[in-house]
Design a protein around this motif. Structure first.
Motif, PDB file in Angstrom:
ATOM      1  N   GLY A  97      58.948  39.858  46.846  1.00  0.00           N
ATOM      2  CA  GLY A  97      58.806  41.246  47.249  1.00  0.00           C
ATOM      3  C   GLY A  97      58.574  42.147  46.054  1.00  0.00           C
ATOM      4  N   ILE A  98      57.943  43.296  46.312  1.00  0.00           N
ATOM      5  CA  ILE A  98      57.585  44.240  45.259  1.00  0.00           C
ATOM      6  C   ILE A  98      58.032  45.640  45.661  1.00  0.00           C
ATOM      7  N   VAL A  99      58.588  46.379  44.714  1.00  0.00           N
ATOM      8  CA  VAL A  99      58.783  47.824  44.868  1.00  0.00           C
ATOM      9  C   VAL A  99      58.003  48.506  43.759  1.00  0.00           C
ATOM     10  N   THR A 100      57.456  49.656  44.039  1.00  0.00           N
ATOM     11  CA  THR A 100      56.631  50.371  43.079  1.00  0.00           C
ATOM     12  C   THR A 100      57.265  51.707  42.731  1.00  0.00           C
ATOM     13  N   ASP A 101      56.708  52.360  41.703  1.00  0.00           N
ATOM     14  CA  ASP A 101      57.209  53.681  41.337  1.00  0.00           C
ATOM     15  C   ASP A 101      56.884  54.715  42.404  1.00  0.00           C
ATOM     16  N   ALA A 102      55.924  54.400  43.288  1.00  0.00           N
ATOM     17  CA  ALA A 102      55.621  55.305  44.394  1.00  0.00           C
ATOM     18  C   ALA A 102      56.604  55.124  45.545  1.00  0.00           C
ATOM     19  N   GLU A 103      57.174  53.923  45.677  1.00  0.00           N
ATOM     20  CA  GLU A 103      58.160  53.634  46.725  1.00  0.00           C
ATOM     21  C   GLU A 103      59.341  52.873  46.121  1.00  0.00           C
ATOM     22  N   PRO A 104      60.115  53.513  45.248  1.00  0.00           N
ATOM     23  CA  PRO A 104      61.215  52.788  44.578  1.00  0.00           C
ATOM     24  C   PRO A 104      62.342  52.401  45.519  1.00  0.00           C
ATOM     25  N   GLN A 105      62.455  53.061  46.660  1.00  0.00           N
ATOM     26  CA  GLN A 105      63.520  52.742  47.608  1.00  0.00           C
ATOM     27  C   GLN A 105      62.987  52.016  48.835  1.00  0.00           C
ATOM     28  N   GLY A 106      61.734  51.656  48.812  1.00  0.00           N
ATOM     29  CA  GLY A 106      61.154  51.012  49.980  1.00  0.00           C
ATOM     30  C   GLY A 106      61.567  49.554  50.097  1.00  0.00           C
ATOM     31  N   THR A 107      61.131  48.939  51.182  1.00  0.00           N
ATOM     32  CA  THR A 107      61.454  47.530  51.411  1.00  0.00           C
ATOM     33  C   THR A 107      60.650  46.608  50.505  1.00  0.00           C
ATOM     34  N   GLY A 108      59.571  47.096  49.943  1.00  0.00           N
ATOM     35  CA  GLY A 108      58.783  46.287  49.016  1.00  0.00           C
ATOM     36  C   GLY A 108      57.643  45.560  49.695  1.00  0.00           C
ATOM     37  N   LYS A 109      56.553  45.444  48.972  1.00  0.00           N
ATOM     38  CA  LYS A 109      55.390  44.703  49.448  1.00  0.00           C
ATOM     39  C   LYS A 109      55.387  43.326  48.791  1.00  0.00           C
ATOM     40  N   GLY A 110      54.924  42.339  49.504  1.00  0.00           N
ATOM     41  CA  GLY A 110      54.862  40.995  48.953  1.00  0.00           C
ATOM     42  C   GLY A 110      53.620  40.808  48.100  1.00  0.00           C
ATOM     43  N   ALA A 111      53.711  39.910  47.111  1.00  0.00           N
ATOM     44  CA  ALA A 111      52.574  39.615  46.247  1.00  0.00           C
ATOM     45  C   ALA A 111      52.739  38.226  45.663  1.00  0.00           C
ATOM     46  N   ASP A 112      51.615  37.551  45.435  1.00  0.00           N
ATOM     47  CA  ASP A 112      51.632  36.254  44.772  1.00  0.00           C
ATOM     48  C   ASP A 112      51.921  36.436  43.283  1.00  0.00           C
ATOM     49  N   TYR A 113      52.605  35.454  42.705  1.00  0.00           N
ATOM     50  CA  TYR A 113      52.994  35.493  41.291  1.00  0.00           C
ATOM     51  C   TYR A 113      52.191  34.438  40.543  1.00  0.00           C
ATOM     52  N   ARG A 114      51.479  34.858  39.477  1.00  0.00           N
ATOM     53  CA  ARG A 114      50.665  33.935  38.700  1.00  0.00           C
ATOM     54  C   ARG A 114      50.917  34.166  37.208  1.00  0.00           C
ATOM     55  N   LEU A 115      51.358  33.107  36.571  1.00  0.00           N
ATOM     56  CA  LEU A 115      51.609  33.125  35.133  1.00  0.00           C
ATOM     57  C   LEU A 115      50.348  32.651  34.417  1.00  0.00           C
ATOM     58  N   THR A 116      49.822  33.456  33.513  1.00  0.00           N
ATOM     59  CA  THR A 116      48.550  33.144  32.874  1.00  0.00           C
ATOM     60  C   THR A 116      48.619  33.426  31.379  1.00  0.00           C
ATOM     61  N   ALA A 117      47.491  33.164  30.719  1.00  0.00           N
ATOM     62  CA  ALA A 117      47.336  33.464  29.296  1.00  0.00           C
ATOM     63  C   ALA A 117      46.190  34.459  29.125  1.00  0.00           C
ATOM     64  N   ASP A 118      45.838  34.704  27.867  1.00  0.00           N
ATOM     65  CA  ASP A 118      44.910  35.800  27.561  1.00  0.00           C
ATOM     66  C   ASP A 118      43.551  35.637  28.245  1.00  0.00           C
ATOM     67  N   ASP A 119      42.950  34.447  28.166  1.00  0.00           N
ATOM     68  CA  ASP A 119      41.573  34.255  28.612  1.00  0.00           C
ATOM     69  C   ASP A 119      41.467  33.692  30.025  1.00  0.00           C
ATOM     70  N   TYR A 120      42.466  33.883  30.848  1.00  0.00           N
ATOM     71  CA  TYR A 120      42.413  33.291  32.192  1.00  0.00           C
ATOM     72  C   TYR A 120      41.240  33.838  32.999  1.00  0.00           C
ATOM     73  N   PHE A 121      41.036  35.128  32.966  1.00  0.00           N
ATOM     74  CA  PHE A 121      39.982  35.744  33.775  1.00  0.00           C
ATOM     75  C   PHE A 121      38.600  35.365  33.240  1.00  0.00           C
ATOM     76  N   THR A 122      38.488  35.174  31.935  1.00  0.00           N
ATOM     77  CA  THR A 122      37.230  34.701  31.371  1.00  0.00           C
ATOM     78  C   THR A 122      36.988  33.242  31.745  1.00  0.00           C
ATOM     79  N   THR A 123      38.040  32.432  31.719  1.00  0.00           N
ATOM     80  CA  THR A 123      37.913  31.018  32.042  1.00  0.00           C
ATOM     81  C   THR A 123      37.469  30.817  33.488  1.00  0.00           C
ATOM     82  N   MET A 124      38.070  31.558  34.397  1.00  0.00           N
ATOM     83  CA  MET A 124      37.762  31.412  35.822  1.00  0.00           C
ATOM     84  C   MET A 124      36.648  32.346  36.286  1.00  0.00           C
TER      85      MET A 124
END
Length: 297
Positions: A97-124
Protein backbone atom coordinates in the motif's frame (compact mmCIF):
# COMPACT_ATOMS: atom_id res chain seq x y z
CA UNK A 1 -33.94 -38.13 -41.33
CA UNK A 2 -31.88 -39.62 -38.50
CA UNK A 3 -28.82 -39.81 -40.74
CA UNK A 4 -29.30 -36.22 -41.87
CA UNK A 5 -29.70 -35.02 -38.27
CA UNK A 6 -26.51 -36.80 -37.24
CA UNK A 7 -24.58 -35.24 -40.13
CA UNK A 8 -25.90 -31.76 -39.29
CA UNK A 9 -24.94 -32.19 -35.62
CA UNK A 10 -21.48 -33.47 -36.55
CA UNK A 11 -20.81 -30.53 -38.86
CA UNK A 12 -22.15 -28.03 -36.31
CA UNK A 13 -19.93 -29.39 -33.51
CA UNK A 14 -16.88 -29.40 -35.80
CA UNK A 15 -17.49 -25.79 -36.85
CA UNK A 16 -18.02 -24.70 -33.22
CA UNK A 17 -14.75 -26.36 -32.18
CA UNK A 18 -12.89 -24.79 -35.09
CA UNK A 19 -14.30 -21.34 -34.34
CA UNK A 20 -13.24 -21.72 -30.70
CA UNK A 21 -9.72 -22.62 -31.81
CA UNK A 22 -9.66 -19.60 -34.11
CA UNK A 23 -10.72 -17.31 -31.28
CA UNK A 24 -7.97 -18.72 -29.07
CA UNK A 25 -5.40 -18.11 -31.79
CA UNK A 26 -6.65 -14.57 -32.21
CA UNK A 27 -6.51 -13.95 -28.44
CA UNK A 28 -2.94 -15.25 -28.25
CA UNK A 29 -1.86 -13.11 -31.19
CA UNK A 30 -3.42 -10.05 -29.57
CA UNK A 31 -1.71 -10.94 -26.30
CA UNK A 32 1.70 -11.33 -27.92
CA UNK A 33 1.42 -8.34 -30.26
CA UNK A 34 0.57 -5.85 -27.52
CA UNK A 35 3.27 -3.41 -26.44
CA UNK A 36 4.64 -4.54 -23.05
CA UNK A 37 6.31 -1.18 -22.47
CA UNK A 38 9.83 -2.57 -22.82
CA UNK A 39 11.98 -4.29 -25.46
CA UNK A 40 12.88 -7.90 -24.53
CA UNK A 41 15.16 -8.52 -27.52
CA UNK A 42 18.90 -9.07 -26.95
CA UNK A 43 18.62 -8.81 -23.17
CA UNK A 44 20.24 -11.70 -21.28
CA UNK A 45 19.33 -12.55 -17.68
CA UNK A 46 21.42 -14.04 -14.88
CA UNK A 47 19.87 -14.64 -11.41
CA UNK A 48 22.22 -13.50 -8.65
CA UNK A 49 21.89 -15.09 -5.21
CA UNK A 50 24.60 -13.91 -2.85
CA UNK A 51 25.66 -16.17 0.05
CA UNK A 52 24.28 -14.53 3.19
CA UNK A 53 27.15 -15.81 5.33
CA UNK A 54 29.62 -13.77 3.24
CA UNK A 55 27.54 -10.64 2.68
CA UNK A 56 26.49 -9.80 6.20
CA UNK A 57 25.84 -6.08 5.78
CA UNK A 58 24.49 -3.71 3.16
CA UNK A 59 27.84 -2.11 2.32
CA UNK A 60 29.24 -5.43 1.08
CA UNK A 61 26.15 -6.05 -1.03
CA UNK A 62 26.37 -2.60 -2.61
CA UNK A 63 30.12 -3.00 -3.23
CA UNK A 64 29.57 -6.33 -4.97
CA UNK A 65 26.91 -5.04 -7.36
CA UNK A 66 28.85 -1.83 -8.00
CA UNK A 67 31.86 -3.88 -9.11
CA UNK A 68 29.74 -6.37 -11.06
CA UNK A 69 27.85 -3.74 -13.01
CA UNK A 70 30.98 -1.68 -13.70
CA UNK A 71 32.79 -4.76 -15.01
CA UNK A 72 29.89 -5.96 -17.17
CA UNK A 73 29.32 -2.50 -18.67
CA UNK A 74 32.96 -2.38 -19.71
CA UNK A 75 32.65 -5.59 -21.79
CA UNK A 76 32.78 -4.93 -25.55
CA UNK A 77 29.37 -5.45 -27.11
CA UNK A 78 27.41 -4.63 -23.94
CA UNK A 79 25.02 -1.75 -24.50
CA UNK A 80 23.79 -1.45 -20.90
CA UNK A 81 23.51 -3.54 -17.74
CA UNK A 82 21.42 -3.36 -14.60
CA UNK A 83 19.69 -5.47 -11.97
CA UNK A 84 16.05 -5.93 -10.95
CA UNK A 85 14.34 -7.91 -8.23
CA UNK A 86 11.60 -9.17 -10.57
CA UNK A 87 11.90 -9.54 -14.33
CA UNK A 88 8.64 -8.59 -16.10
CA UNK A 89 6.47 -11.61 -17.00
CA UNK A 90 8.36 -13.95 -14.62
CA UNK A 91 5.26 -14.45 -12.44
CA UNK A 92 6.70 -12.75 -9.35
CA UNK A 93 4.99 -9.67 -8.06
CA UNK A 94 5.94 -7.67 -4.96
CA UNK A 95 4.03 -4.65 -3.75
CA UNK A 96 2.23 -2.90 -0.97
CA UNK A 97 0.00 0.00 0.00
CA UNK A 98 0.99 3.61 -0.63
CA UNK A 99 0.15 6.91 1.05
CA UNK A 100 1.13 10.19 -0.58
CA UNK A 101 1.69 13.74 0.59
CA UNK A 102 -1.64 14.56 -1.06
CA UNK A 103 -3.44 11.89 1.01
CA UNK A 104 -1.29 11.29 4.12
CA UNK A 105 -4.25 9.96 6.10
CA UNK A 106 -5.82 7.96 3.32
CA UNK A 107 -6.08 4.21 3.03
CA UNK A 108 -3.28 4.19 0.46
CA UNK A 109 -3.02 3.08 -3.14
CA UNK A 110 -1.34 -0.16 -4.09
CA UNK A 111 1.78 -0.27 -6.27
CA UNK A 112 4.29 -2.83 -7.49
CA UNK A 113 7.76 -2.67 -5.91
CA UNK A 114 10.83 -2.98 -8.17
CA UNK A 115 14.42 -2.78 -7.00
CA UNK A 116 16.70 -1.59 -9.80
CA UNK A 117 20.04 0.00 -10.62
CA UNK A 118 21.05 3.10 -12.55
CA UNK A 119 20.72 1.83 -16.14
CA UNK A 120 17.60 -0.31 -15.78
CA UNK A 121 15.44 1.87 -18.01
CA UNK A 122 18.18 2.06 -20.63
CA UNK A 123 18.69 -1.71 -20.50
CA UNK A 124 14.99 -2.49 -20.95
CA UNK A 125 14.43 0.47 -23.29
CA UNK A 126 11.73 1.99 -21.09
CA UNK A 127 11.20 5.66 -22.03
CA UNK A 128 11.90 8.25 -19.35
CA UNK A 129 8.96 10.66 -19.46
CA UNK A 130 10.04 13.23 -16.91
CA UNK A 131 12.83 13.90 -14.42
CA UNK A 132 15.85 11.63 -14.06
CA UNK A 133 16.85 8.07 -13.31
CA UNK A 134 18.97 6.85 -10.40
CA UNK A 135 22.59 7.91 -10.02
CA UNK A 136 25.68 7.03 -7.98
CA UNK A 137 24.79 9.72 -5.43
CA UNK A 138 21.54 7.97 -4.47
CA UNK A 139 23.15 6.05 -1.61
CA UNK A 140 21.80 4.76 1.69
CA UNK A 141 22.78 7.95 3.48
CA UNK A 142 21.24 10.26 0.89
CA UNK A 143 17.57 11.32 0.76
CA UNK A 144 15.33 8.40 -0.24
CA UNK A 145 14.22 8.75 -3.86
CA UNK A 146 12.09 6.80 -6.31
CA UNK A 147 11.10 6.66 -9.95
CA UNK A 148 7.42 5.98 -10.61
CA UNK A 149 5.37 4.97 -13.63
CA UNK A 150 3.03 7.30 -15.43
CA UNK A 151 0.05 5.35 -14.04
CA UNK A 152 1.25 5.89 -10.48
CA UNK A 153 1.82 9.61 -11.02
CA UNK A 154 -1.60 10.09 -12.63
CA UNK A 155 -3.35 8.22 -9.83
CA UNK A 156 -1.49 9.90 -6.96
CA UNK A 157 -1.23 13.47 -8.28
CA UNK A 158 -3.66 13.93 -11.18
CA UNK A 159 -2.99 17.00 -13.34
CA UNK A 160 0.02 17.92 -11.18
CA UNK A 161 3.77 17.75 -11.57
CA UNK A 162 4.87 14.60 -9.69
CA UNK A 163 8.56 15.55 -9.51
CA UNK A 164 9.42 16.44 -5.93
CA UNK A 165 6.26 14.93 -4.47
CA UNK A 166 6.55 12.37 -1.69
CA UNK A 167 5.01 9.04 -0.71
CA UNK A 168 5.69 6.07 1.55
CA UNK A 169 4.60 2.49 2.06
CA UNK A 170 1.82 1.61 4.46
CA UNK A 171 1.99 -0.38 6.56
CA UNK A 172 5.77 -0.38 7.05
CA UNK A 173 7.31 -2.16 4.08
CA UNK A 174 10.86 -3.23 3.27
CA UNK A 175 12.10 -2.30 6.77
CA UNK A 176 11.70 1.39 5.93
CA UNK A 177 9.15 3.88 7.17
CA UNK A 178 10.54 7.06 5.62
CA UNK A 179 9.14 9.20 2.84
CA UNK A 180 10.44 8.79 -0.71
CA UNK A 181 10.77 11.71 -3.10
CA UNK A 182 9.84 11.25 -6.76
CA UNK A 183 12.74 12.19 -9.04
CA UNK A 184 11.54 10.64 -12.30
CA UNK A 185 8.56 9.28 -14.22
CA UNK A 186 8.75 6.45 -16.78
CA UNK A 187 6.25 4.84 -19.13
CA UNK A 188 3.99 2.05 -17.91
CA UNK A 189 5.07 -1.57 -18.39
CA UNK A 190 3.28 -4.89 -18.17
CA UNK A 191 4.00 -7.26 -15.30
CA UNK A 192 2.10 -10.22 -16.82
CA UNK A 193 1.02 -11.24 -20.30
CA UNK A 194 -2.63 -10.55 -19.54
CA UNK A 195 -1.80 -7.23 -17.83
CA UNK A 196 -2.87 -4.05 -19.61
CA UNK A 197 0.11 -2.11 -18.27
CA UNK A 198 -2.00 0.40 -16.36
CA UNK A 199 -0.96 -0.83 -12.91
CA UNK A 200 1.13 1.62 -10.86
CA UNK A 201 4.72 0.69 -10.05
CA UNK A 202 7.56 2.17 -8.00
CA UNK A 203 11.28 1.79 -8.70
CA UNK A 204 13.90 2.23 -5.96
CA UNK A 205 17.69 1.99 -6.06
CA UNK A 206 19.51 -1.04 -4.69
CA UNK A 207 21.99 1.32 -3.02
CA UNK A 208 19.20 2.54 -0.75
CA UNK A 209 17.70 -0.94 -0.20
CA UNK A 210 20.73 -3.31 -0.03
CA UNK A 211 18.94 -5.79 2.23
CA UNK A 212 16.36 -6.36 -0.50
CA UNK A 213 19.12 -7.00 -3.06
CA UNK A 214 20.49 -9.70 -0.76
CA UNK A 215 17.21 -11.60 -1.14
CA UNK A 216 17.98 -12.19 -4.80
CA UNK A 217 18.03 -10.10 -7.97
CA UNK A 218 18.51 -10.72 -11.69
CA UNK A 219 21.34 -9.25 -13.72
CA UNK A 220 20.14 -7.84 -17.05
CA UNK A 221 22.63 -7.42 -19.89
CA UNK A 222 21.60 -5.66 -23.10
CA UNK A 223 24.07 -6.44 -25.86
CA UNK A 224 24.65 -5.60 -29.51
CA UNK A 225 27.55 -7.95 -30.29
CA UNK A 226 27.87 -11.72 -30.33
CA UNK A 227 25.72 -13.31 -27.63
CA UNK A 228 28.18 -16.14 -26.99
CA UNK A 229 31.14 -13.78 -26.65
CA UNK A 230 29.29 -11.36 -24.37
CA UNK A 231 27.90 -14.07 -22.07
CA UNK A 232 31.30 -15.74 -21.81
CA UNK A 233 32.80 -12.43 -20.69
CA UNK A 234 29.96 -11.92 -18.19
CA UNK A 235 30.59 -15.42 -16.81
CA UNK A 236 34.28 -14.65 -16.31
CA UNK A 237 33.45 -11.37 -14.61
CA UNK A 238 30.96 -13.04 -12.25
CA UNK A 239 33.32 -15.88 -11.35
CA UNK A 240 36.17 -13.44 -10.73
CA UNK A 241 34.09 -11.53 -8.17
CA UNK A 242 32.67 -14.55 -6.32
CA UNK A 243 32.95 -18.21 -7.29
CA UNK A 244 30.09 -19.17 -4.98
CA UNK A 245 27.49 -17.37 -7.10
CA UNK A 246 25.71 -19.90 -9.40
CA UNK A 247 25.55 -19.01 -13.08
CA UNK A 248 22.59 -19.88 -15.30
CA UNK A 249 21.88 -17.59 -18.25
CA UNK A 250 18.52 -17.03 -19.85
CA UNK A 251 16.89 -14.09 -21.62
CA UNK A 252 13.98 -11.71 -21.21
CA UNK A 253 12.54 -13.04 -24.48
CA UNK A 254 12.53 -16.55 -23.00
CA UNK A 255 10.76 -15.28 -19.88
CA UNK A 256 8.09 -13.60 -22.01
CA UNK A 257 7.64 -16.75 -24.12
CA UNK A 258 7.38 -18.95 -21.01
CA UNK A 259 4.66 -16.73 -19.58
CA UNK A 260 2.32 -17.63 -22.47
CA UNK A 261 3.48 -21.25 -22.89
CA UNK A 262 0.33 -22.67 -21.25
CA UNK A 263 -1.95 -20.58 -23.45
CA UNK A 264 0.05 -21.59 -26.52
CA UNK A 265 -0.32 -25.28 -25.57
CA UNK A 266 -4.08 -24.94 -25.14
CA UNK A 267 -4.26 -23.16 -28.49
CA UNK A 268 -2.36 -25.95 -30.24
CA UNK A 269 -4.54 -28.64 -28.65
CA UNK A 270 -7.75 -26.84 -29.61
CA UNK A 271 -6.47 -26.26 -33.13
CA UNK A 272 -5.62 -29.95 -33.50
CA UNK A 273 -9.04 -31.03 -32.28
CA UNK A 274 -10.72 -28.51 -34.57
CA UNK A 275 -8.88 -29.72 -37.67
CA UNK A 276 -9.54 -33.37 -36.76
CA UNK A 277 -13.23 -32.64 -36.16
CA UNK A 278 -13.53 -30.98 -39.57
CA UNK A 279 -11.87 -34.00 -41.15
CA UNK A 280 -14.34 -36.36 -39.44
CA UNK A 281 -17.27 -34.17 -40.46
CA UNK A 282 -16.13 -34.12 -44.08
CA UNK A 283 -15.65 -37.89 -43.98
CA UNK A 284 -19.11 -38.35 -42.50
CA UNK A 285 -20.76 -36.12 -45.12
CA UNK A 286 -18.94 -38.03 -47.90
CA UNK A 287 -20.08 -41.36 -46.48
CA UNK A 288 -23.71 -40.30 -46.19
CA UNK A 289 -23.76 -38.83 -49.71
CA UNK A 290 -22.06 -41.90 -51.16
CA UNK A 291 -24.59 -44.19 -49.43
CA UNK A 292 -27.53 -42.06 -50.62
CA UNK A 293 -26.25 -42.03 -54.21
CA UNK A 294 -25.69 -45.79 -54.13
CA UNK A 295 -29.24 -46.38 -52.88
CA UNK A 296 -30.73 -44.17 -55.61
CA UNK A 297 -28.74 -45.98 -58.27
Amino acid sequence: RARRALVVAEVALAIALTVGAGLLIRSLRTLMSGDPGFDPHNVATLPISLPENKYTDGSRVVAYFDQLLAGVRAIPGVRAASIVNSVPFDGNRIGGGIVTDAEPQGTGKGADYRLTADDYFTTMRIPLVQGRSFGPNDTDGAPQVAVVTRAFANAAWPNENPIGRRFKWTPKFDNHDDWLTVVGVVENTKSFAADDGSGPAVYVSYRQRPERALEGVTLLVSYTGSERTVLAAVRRQTVALDRDVPIEFSSVSAVVAASVAYRRFIMLVMSGFGVFALFLAALGVFGVLAYSVARRQ
